[in-house]
Design a protein around this motif. Structure first.
Motif: not given
Length: 131
Positions: A23-28, A85-91, A105-111, A117-121
Motif C-alpha cells: 500500500f503506498l500513500v503520499d505525505p498526507e 515519520k517512523s516505521p511501525a508494525f502491528g497485527s 500483520t503490517v510493517s510500514s515505513f516512511p519513504i 524530505r518525507v515523500l510518502g509511506s
C-alpha cells in the motif's frame, strides 16, 4: 494523478512487482496505489477504488482487534508512520469487501528523499493465522 517525485514512482513500480501485498500513500496519507496481491485480500481492484483520503482507506476495510472492537485510524501502523515519520508494525483484522474477516500483520515505513524530505509511506502486509 498529479506528478509525483521519482522516488514515489519507483516505489509504485517496486510494489507493483511484488507478490507481497503493499500500500503506498503520499505525505498526507492519500492512497496512491495498492498492488494486485493487496487486491486479492481487499476484494477490490485498485482501478475500481483509485486514490482515497486517509479517512476513507483507514476505515473502509473495518480494522478490528481480535475481539472485534474497532481500531481507530491513529492506531494503524501506516497511519502511525504518516504521523511520526517512523516505521511501525502491528497485527489486526480487516473485513474484505468480499465479506471475509482476515487477520493481517503490517510493517510500514516512511519513504525519505534527500535531504530528509518525507515523500510518502509504504506498508507491506501479509495474512497471518489467528493467534
Amino acid at each position: 494523478m498529479p506528478a509525483q517525485p521519482l522516488e514515489l514512482i519507483l516505489a509504485r513500480q517496486f510494489g507493483d512487482s511484488l507478490g507481497m501485498p503493499c500500500f503506498l500513500v503520499d505525505p498526507e496519507g492519500n492512497l496512491l496505489f495498492y498492488n494486485e496481491a493487496a487486491e486479492t485480500i481487499f476484494g477490490l481492484k485498485f482501478g475500481e477504488t483509485g486514490g482515497m483520503r486517509v479517512e476513507e482507506w483507514a476505515t473502509v476495510f473495518t480494522p478490528t482487534d481480535s475481539e472485534g472492537n474497532p481500531i481507530i485510524p491513529e492506531d494503524l501502523p501506516l497511519v502511525k508512520t504518516i504521523s511520526t515519520k517512523s516505521p511501525a508494525f502491528g497485527s489486526f483484522y480487516i473485513d474484505s469487501l468480499k465479506g471475509d474477516r482476515i487477520h493481517i500483520t503490517v510493517s510500514s515505513f516512511p519513504i525519505m528523499g534527500r535531504p530528509d524530505r518525507v515523500l510518502g509511506s509504504m506498508a507491506m502486509f501479509w495474512k497471518t493465522e489467528d493467534a
